[in-house]
Design a protein around this motif. Structure first.
Motif, PDB file in Angstrom:
ATOM      1  N   THR A 282       0.845  -1.201   0.000  1.00  0.00           N
ATOM      2  CA  THR A 282       0.000   0.000   0.000  1.00  0.00           C
ATOM      3  C   THR A 282       0.876   1.245   0.000  1.00  0.00           C
ATOM      4  OG1 THR A 282      -1.662  -1.217   1.284  1.00  0.00           O
ATOM      5  CG2 THR A 282      -1.866   1.187   1.227  1.00  0.00           C
TER       6      THR A 282
ATOM      7  N   ARG B 160      -4.120  10.256  19.632  1.00  0.00           N
ATOM      8  CA  ARG B 160      -3.705   9.657  20.904  1.00  0.00           C
ATOM      9  C   ARG B 160      -2.295  10.106  21.288  1.00  0.00           C
ATOM     10  NH1 ARG B 160      -4.265   3.452  21.134  1.00  0.00           N
ATOM     11  NH2 ARG B 160      -5.103   3.111  19.044  1.00  0.00           N
TER      12      ARG B 160
ATOM     13  N   HIS C 130       0.447   7.799  20.188  1.00  0.00           N
ATOM     14  CA  HIS C 130       0.785   7.892  18.769  1.00  0.00           C
ATOM     15  C   HIS C 130       1.628   9.139  18.518  1.00  0.00           C
ATOM     16  CE1 HIS C 130      -2.558   5.101  17.002  1.00  0.00           C
ATOM     17  NE2 HIS C 130      -1.618   4.453  17.638  1.00  0.00           N
TER      18      HIS C 130
ATOM     19  N   PRO D 226     -10.501   6.095   8.164  1.00  0.00           N
ATOM     20  CA  PRO D 226     -11.805   5.823   7.538  1.00  0.00           C
ATOM     21  C   PRO D 226     -12.914   6.644   8.198  1.00  0.00           C
ATOM     22  CG  PRO D 226     -11.200   4.000   8.967  1.00  0.00           C
ATOM     23  CD  PRO D 226     -10.094   5.017   9.075  1.00  0.00           C
ATOM     24  N   ALA D 227     -12.799   7.950   8.103  1.00  0.00           N
ATOM     25  CA  ALA D 227     -13.814   8.868   8.649  1.00  0.00           C
ATOM     26  C   ALA D 227     -13.560  10.209   7.983  1.00  0.00           C
ATOM     27  CB  ALA D 227     -13.661   8.990  10.170  1.00  0.00           C
TER      28      ALA D 227
ATOM     29  N   ALA E 147      -8.048   5.445   2.647  1.00  0.00           N
ATOM     30  CA  ALA E 147      -9.034   4.811   3.517  1.00  0.00           C
ATOM     31  C   ALA E 147     -10.088   4.088   2.672  1.00  0.00           C
ATOM     32  CB  ALA E 147      -9.687   5.850   4.414  1.00  0.00           C
TER      33      ALA E 147
ATOM     34  N   ALA F 246      -7.794   5.813  -3.642  1.00  0.00           N
ATOM     35  CA  ALA F 246      -6.899   4.783  -4.159  1.00  0.00           C
ATOM     36  C   ALA F 246      -7.080   3.468  -3.426  1.00  0.00           C
ATOM     37  CB  ALA F 246      -5.462   5.260  -4.031  1.00  0.00           C
TER      38      ALA F 246
HETATM   39  N1  LIG Z   1      -5.983   1.809  -0.314  1.00  0.00           N
HETATM   40  C1  LIG Z   1      -5.522   0.628  -0.035  1.00  0.00           C
HETATM   41  O1  LIG Z   1      -4.995  -0.062  -0.867  1.00  0.00           O
HETATM   42  C2  LIG Z   1      -5.609   0.167   1.393  1.00  0.00           C
HETATM   43  C3  LIG Z   1      -4.736  -0.814   1.880  1.00  0.00           C
HETATM   44  C4  LIG Z   1      -4.808  -1.145   3.248  1.00  0.00           C
HETATM   45  C5  LIG Z   1      -5.741  -0.525   4.063  1.00  0.00           C
HETATM   46  N2  LIG Z   1      -6.598   0.389   3.526  1.00  0.00           N
HETATM   47  C6  LIG Z   1      -7.570   1.095   4.325  1.00  0.00           C
HETATM   48  O2  LIG Z   1      -6.861   2.087   5.057  1.00  0.00           O
HETATM   49  C7  LIG Z   1      -7.550   2.358   6.258  1.00  0.00           C
HETATM   50  C8  LIG Z   1      -6.582   2.226   7.422  1.00  0.00           C
HETATM   51  O3  LIG Z   1      -6.196   0.881   7.547  1.00  0.00           O
HETATM   52  P1  LIG Z   1      -5.264   0.437   8.744  1.00  0.00           P
HETATM   53  O4  LIG Z   1      -5.001  -0.987   8.575  1.00  0.00           O
HETATM   54  O5  LIG Z   1      -4.100   1.365   8.842  1.00  0.00           O
HETATM   55  O6  LIG Z   1      -6.233   0.676   9.970  1.00  0.00           O
HETATM   56  P2  LIG Z   1      -5.868   0.997  11.468  1.00  0.00           P
HETATM   57  O7  LIG Z   1      -4.607   0.305  11.856  1.00  0.00           O
HETATM   58  O8  LIG Z   1      -7.079   0.736  12.228  1.00  0.00           O
HETATM   59  O9  LIG Z   1      -5.558   2.572  11.479  1.00  0.00           O
HETATM   60  C9  LIG Z   1      -6.563   3.519  11.345  1.00  0.00           C
HETATM   61  C10 LIG Z   1      -6.101   4.828  11.935  1.00  0.00           C
HETATM   62  O10 LIG Z   1      -7.151   5.759  11.809  1.00  0.00           O
HETATM   63  C11 LIG Z   1      -7.399   6.359  13.065  1.00  0.00           C
HETATM   64  N3  LIG Z   1      -8.823   6.665  13.172  1.00  0.00           N
HETATM   65  C12 LIG Z   1      -9.862   5.848  12.977  1.00  0.00           C
HETATM   66  N4  LIG Z   1     -11.018   6.518  13.122  1.00  0.00           N
HETATM   67  C13 LIG Z   1     -10.697   7.771  13.453  1.00  0.00           C
HETATM   68  C14 LIG Z   1     -11.444   8.940  13.734  1.00  0.00           C
HETATM   69  N5  LIG Z   1     -12.760   8.935  13.711  1.00  0.00           N
HETATM   70  N6  LIG Z   1     -10.773  10.080  14.030  1.00  0.00           N
HETATM   71  C15 LIG Z   1      -9.438  10.074  14.077  1.00  0.00           C
HETATM   72  N7  LIG Z   1      -8.675   9.002  13.802  1.00  0.00           N
HETATM   73  C16 LIG Z   1      -9.300   7.866  13.495  1.00  0.00           C
HETATM   74  C17 LIG Z   1      -6.956   5.379  14.081  1.00  0.00           C
HETATM   75  O11 LIG Z   1      -6.606   6.064  15.238  1.00  0.00           O
HETATM   76  P3  LIG Z   1      -6.792   5.372  16.696  1.00  0.00           P
HETATM   77  O12 LIG Z   1      -5.680   4.397  16.808  1.00  0.00           O
HETATM   78  O13 LIG Z   1      -6.663   6.554  17.602  1.00  0.00           O
HETATM   79  O14 LIG Z   1      -8.138   4.737  16.696  1.00  0.00           O
HETATM   80  C18 LIG Z   1      -5.779   4.736  13.398  1.00  0.00           C
HETATM   81  O15 LIG Z   1      -4.595   5.455  13.632  1.00  0.00           O
HETATM   82  C19 LIG Z   1      -8.731   1.387   6.300  1.00  0.00           C
HETATM   83  O16 LIG Z   1      -9.859   2.043   5.811  1.00  0.00           O
HETATM   84  C20 LIG Z   1      -8.312   0.305   5.346  1.00  0.00           C
HETATM   85  O17 LIG Z   1      -9.409  -0.359   4.780  1.00  0.00           O
HETATM   86  C21 LIG Z   1      -6.517   0.739   2.214  1.00  0.00           C
END
Ligand SMILES: NC(=O)c1ccc[n+]([C@@H]2O[C@H](COP(=O)([O-])OP(=O)(O)OC[C@H]3O[C@@H](n4cnc5c(N)ncnc54)[C@H](OP(=O)(O)O)[C@@H]3O)[C@@H](O)[C@H]2O)c1
Ligand SMILES: NC(=O)c1ccc[n+]([C@@H]2O[C@H](COP(=O)([O-])OP(=O)(O)OC[C@H]3O[C@@H](n4cnc5c(N)ncnc54)[C@H](OP(=O)(O)O)[C@@H]3O)[C@@H](O)[C@H]2O)c1
Ligand SMILES: NC(=O)c1ccc[n+]([C@@H]2O[C@H](COP(=O)([O-])OP(=O)(O)OC[C@H]3O[C@@H](n4cnc5c(N)ncnc54)[C@H](OP(=O)(O)O)[C@@H]3O)[C@@H](O)[C@H]2O)c1
Ligand SMILES: NC(=O)c1ccc[n+]([C@@H]2O[C@H](COP(=O)([O-])OP(=O)(O)OC[C@H]3O[C@@H](n4cnc5c(N)ncnc54)[C@H](OP(=O)(O)O)[C@@H]3O)[C@@H](O)[C@H]2O)c1
Lengths: 299, 299, 299, 299
Positions: free
Chosen positions: D136, D186, D189, D221-222, D243, D264
């Motif tokens: 990614t 956080r 973080h 994702p918000a 996201a 993307a």
């Molecule tokens: N485009 C692509 O090819 C691809 C590839 C992989 C993943 N993704 C997508 O990328 C996104 C992130 O994936 P991930 O694996 O990194 O997830 P993750 O580890 O859960 O990380 C998400 C981050 O977003 C923060 N967050 C969530 N909701 C929030 C809010 N309302 N306000 C502020 N911060 C918020 C979280 O903070 P906290 O820790 O404080 O909750 C965390 O740091 C997902 O939607 C996933 O589906 C896309």
């Protein structure tokens, strides 16, 4: 700003000076207990006498990183003798007064519980552990440079544990060109180590991984460097054990086998007392403001 | 392989042991002069007496890194007293015999010239200077960690010179999270520093750049840290001067102003004697093989 | 400042806009030839007609990166047709007028020599080559990501050449977690590659090093990726050849063997035209100021 | 080894080929449903007809990353039309049979629950998310290089979120020389971002941080890139939103303001399908072995 907040420091270590400086800067009212030999006291502070009456009106009490001993004694590097933190002192503090220390022994835990004081063990706070991992890493690198006759660059190193300290340490080693293997027990740590460019392995395979190692750094507070593992290390290998006392090494066996093994506690305060003080100051202040904000209904 | 090549070591420092080990491994014939106290001598070597007659047939002579003093005395950490390298010894060596040292004084330069010996000053050889920059960097980091009360991470640092040592040092500092400014005089060094992620400046602007610096590392063998520059540093700043003696710092003025300034020569031999020995060994062997190859018409 | 300096741009590519912008910013007098379709012209510039008379009084002439063709034609992306740079134009320029281009063909070299103009081939200037190595690296990474079905992270990569481009490229690859071997011919490049954490090898051993390679990047402008070498690569390997046309690859053989091989010229102008323009602008301006300074006896 | 384990693949995407290859290598019995156009089928596999009866005896069922649609349809790139995964198929599977997919919709969740099948959503598994963060990141870098006219090196970038994807992405950007600010909520973080050398800020201050940004990468994702935030970006800024759909950007407003904003999704499968397949394969196999181990009482 901390205007109107009354903060007491009881007993003290080198890092407190930085905390005091920041509290004064933010306009807190600061009283020092056990700073007899610090003359003049830092600008903007007053010295107090450690009698219960003088604790009335205190909003925050800051103890040294090591807290009290099992009898309530609090050390100060700025005074001869020690203070004793007793029920009669605690009784003067309002319930939910913030009491800061690094790590608390049962004596202090019980005292605070009895008087419903909000004890915060700073070394346990996640952000403090992460910030502290930086001077810890630098101290560990310094020890490794001093205690080997080779460079870290191109050395075969192992880091045990990918927690807050292990993570930062592995990064520092890799940054200086060492080959870094990281021993973990969780698949997600395995994955993160791989993503960071370290070579991960599972701890159950540790004994097979040490054959050609030059330096082992341990961050796991459990006996992982057993006699069985040490027996397979090359004779020139060096162990630097960072886990809290008694560490995770069979030191007796290491000595018997002639393997250099060093227990290295308290590195932040040793290699970067000023930075270490700032780390504590920032979190103490953040938590005071957070409490104040909550009470006033601020965000 | 070095089969059939006769290599003599005269006088010795700790790094020689590694060189000797490698020469023996490659099947050279090795004779040691001034190793009286090393008992037994390393496997595969014999000891000689430092009389001209015993030098006949020698193909390569290896002196210590510091070479001779102004009277031809050669020190050995493995023997009491010194050897003296005189015309009568040199006269026994075939013309274009390879003579290795680290840095040569006029006495040795002249002696070798008179007898048409091919003197190689190893610390001048580009590859040796590059390899040595690694332990030098590690030694400099170690000193910086020891001599400040803050972390290198997030510290404001300056590296003077982007030669072989400065380049590696800047990289090490950046790798550990320091802010790194690099003082240079050539546009292409400016460009390379930028490409590496350092913040470059021209040395003519040095005085304006030191106001908020925490640590200055000097690698330029010329007086660059003048009183005028030092006067503008903050009082807590630390200078670590790596340039060959007398360094590039006005130490007298630094002391007067209360700025900690340290001259740090010979770091590779101090922090990583084994690696430092291997560096010399590899280049010595490469150059012997190259000469042998050329004579035999090999590539 | 460039006050009073008259700079002419003849023909143009995308990067020129950035150069023009900077010259105007520094108060130069700017005339544009061959920008007919750029309406309005950039603020602070005037358009000229490409007739000899209009070149009188010009201090600096900036041509496109590709210079002229073999008949003196100068292309412009901002106008239909081309200008022709002839003796009658050159004759209007004072001797030692600065003429900038990227790379000059014999036509331009000869013209400038005849009229004693100081021709500067920017792509040859060391600092330009170093700055350009950054967008070149990014373009090469982009191509590698696009043209493989694996990640660069943990991929087996080889970089041929440790010159200005190879150095930066190897760094970028390592930074993203690739395994990087670097093929060199000089011991000091070997040493520097090792110090940077790449695995160096000598180019004479190239054929033995490609067996398990995933991506080969070439920066050497000589045929190094011969049929013999390509024959030993695994079928999925990809070659990205950055050396100036015709590159250093036997493309015919690569195609025959089904190995994907890409010649990738002009990456800076493609992936980062704005940055590429700034690079040229900075050096053009530095050299103009340097000349001005020398004439006025300034530092 | 997977000897004796019967694995079915129903429907398929490019990544499945790698999973199939690994299962066969480990001696599993492999049946493929919906691979009509893949001729011959991979060595060691057999094709099946998607009728309930053929599912008897299956130990593991592997569906495509996208799972089923809301009506149970399963797509395959290797066959025309789709399969439908219905109750009668599920009924043939033993309770606690492992069913793998990437992300499940309610249809599939319900079906598995009704038949007590153990559904594993691979994209949710922590280790998979971490490994996937690598391709990614590479995809995001590629898009940034393609969609800007400047280099990533020295660019002002912002990463929103320091989760599994944000962490790896920030690292890749920093490795290539970008200035990286990271928006978090956080304190821990914040601390980790600082320790990694990124400049952290709290998301509540986002609007003040975008004034001079060149590229914003979102992983939250918000809706965080609101109209209010976008309004303060410079016109040349580019948003790359990673996201999961619909992303965290007000795309409508971005378009209105002329800010380039790209959603993307699915980068691992696009830029590194082979690596992406291996990631799935490794975790699928690890989980099968874990289940087998638990049943047999193995460690
Ligand atoms: N485009 C692509 O090819 C691809 C590839 C992989 C993943 N993704 C997508 O990328 C996104 C992130 O994936 P991930 O694996 O990194 O997830 P993750 O580890 O859960 O990380 C998400 C981050 O977003 C923060 N967050 C969530 N909701 C929030 C809010 N309302 N306000 C502020 N911060 C918020 C979280 O903070 P906290 O820790 O404080 O909750 C965390 O740091 C997902 O939607 C996933 O589906 C896309
Ligand atoms: N020497 C110094 O100056 C200094 C400075 C800071 C910290 N420390 C000490 O260093 C140690 C680590 O601190 P930290 O902040 O990094 O803690 P942490 O974040 O909790 O990390 C500890 C690591 O050890 C692993 N672990 C714990 N018990 C284990 C066991 N029985 N078997 C295998 N792995 C085990 C954990 O793995 P899981 O995640 O799988 O549980 C984790 O990766 C502590 O003892 C701390 O007091 C010393
Ligand atoms: N302390 C130790 O343990 C240790 C270890 C290794 C080396 N050293 C010493 O460190 C110094 C540097 O060694 P090195 O191998 O890095 O040498 P180097 O490659 O020659 O680098 C020297 C640098 O100094 C610059 N320089 C020289 N004279 C200058 C002047 N008058 N004004 C401005 N810049 C000047 C050079 O710039 P230009 O390129 O523009 O000339 C170059 O960048 C030497 O004195 C060496 O003996 C010490
Ligand atoms: N594709 C693009 O967008 C792009 C961008 C920039 C540059 N380029 C091209 O990339 C090439 C390299 O540019 P550069 O600036 O890196 O040049 P450079 O600094 O001169 O480096 C060239 C390297 O090639 C080596 N080399 C040259 N001839 C060799 C030979 N016959 N055998 C073995 N090694 C040889 C040199 O080694 P020694 O030091 O031992 O001589 C040096 O390491 C040039 O052709 C340039 O035009 C392309």
């Amino acid at each position: 700003m901390l205007t109107g907040i009354h903060i007491a420091f009881a007993g003290g270590d080198a890092r407190h000076l930085e905390v005091i400086r920041k509290c004064v800067e933010l306009d807190a009212t600061v009283t020092l207990f056990g700073y007899d030999n610090l003359n003049p006291p830092p600008v903007g502070t007053t010295k107090g006498r450690w009698v219960p009456g003088e604790l009335t009106g205190i909003d925050v009490l800051v103890l040294p990183v090591v807290g009290t001993d099992d009898n309530g004694h609090v050390e100060s590097i700025f005074a001869p003798g020690t203070l004793v933190f007793r029920d009669e002192h605690a009784a003067q503090l309002k319930p939910s007064t913030l009491v800061f220390t690094g790590m608390a022994r049962p004596y202090l835990l019980n005292l605070c519980q009895r008087h419903r004081l909000r004890l915060i063990q700073l070394l346990d706070v996640d952000e403090v552990a992460i910030y502290n991992s930086i001077p810890t890493m630098e101290g560990a690198l310094m020890m490794a440079i001093q205690n080997t006759d080779i460079t870290l660059h191109d050395a075969q190193t192992i880091v045990l544990g990918l927690g807050r300290t292990g993570f930062t340490l592995a990064q520092g080693l890799k940054a200086l060109g060492a080959h870094v293997r990281v021993g973990v027990r969780r698949p997600e740590h395995y994955a993160r180590a791989f993503a960071m460019g370290y070579a991960p392995f599972y701890l159950r395979d540790l004994a097979q991984c040490v054959r050609d190692v030059d330096i082992v750094f341990n961050t796991i507070p459990a006996l992982v460097l057993t006699a069985e593992v040490i027996a397979r290390m090359p004779p020139h290998a060096v162990i630097i054990d960072l886990a809290s006392s008694p560490g995770g090494t069979d030191f007796r066996y290491a000595e018997k086998r002639g393997i250099k093994a060093l227990l290295a506690p308290g590195l932040p305060g040793i290699v970067a007392p000023k930075t270490a003080g700032q780390i504590l100051a920032n979190t103490i202040i953040r938590l005071i403001l957070e409490k104040k904000g909550n009470q006033e209904g601020l965000p």
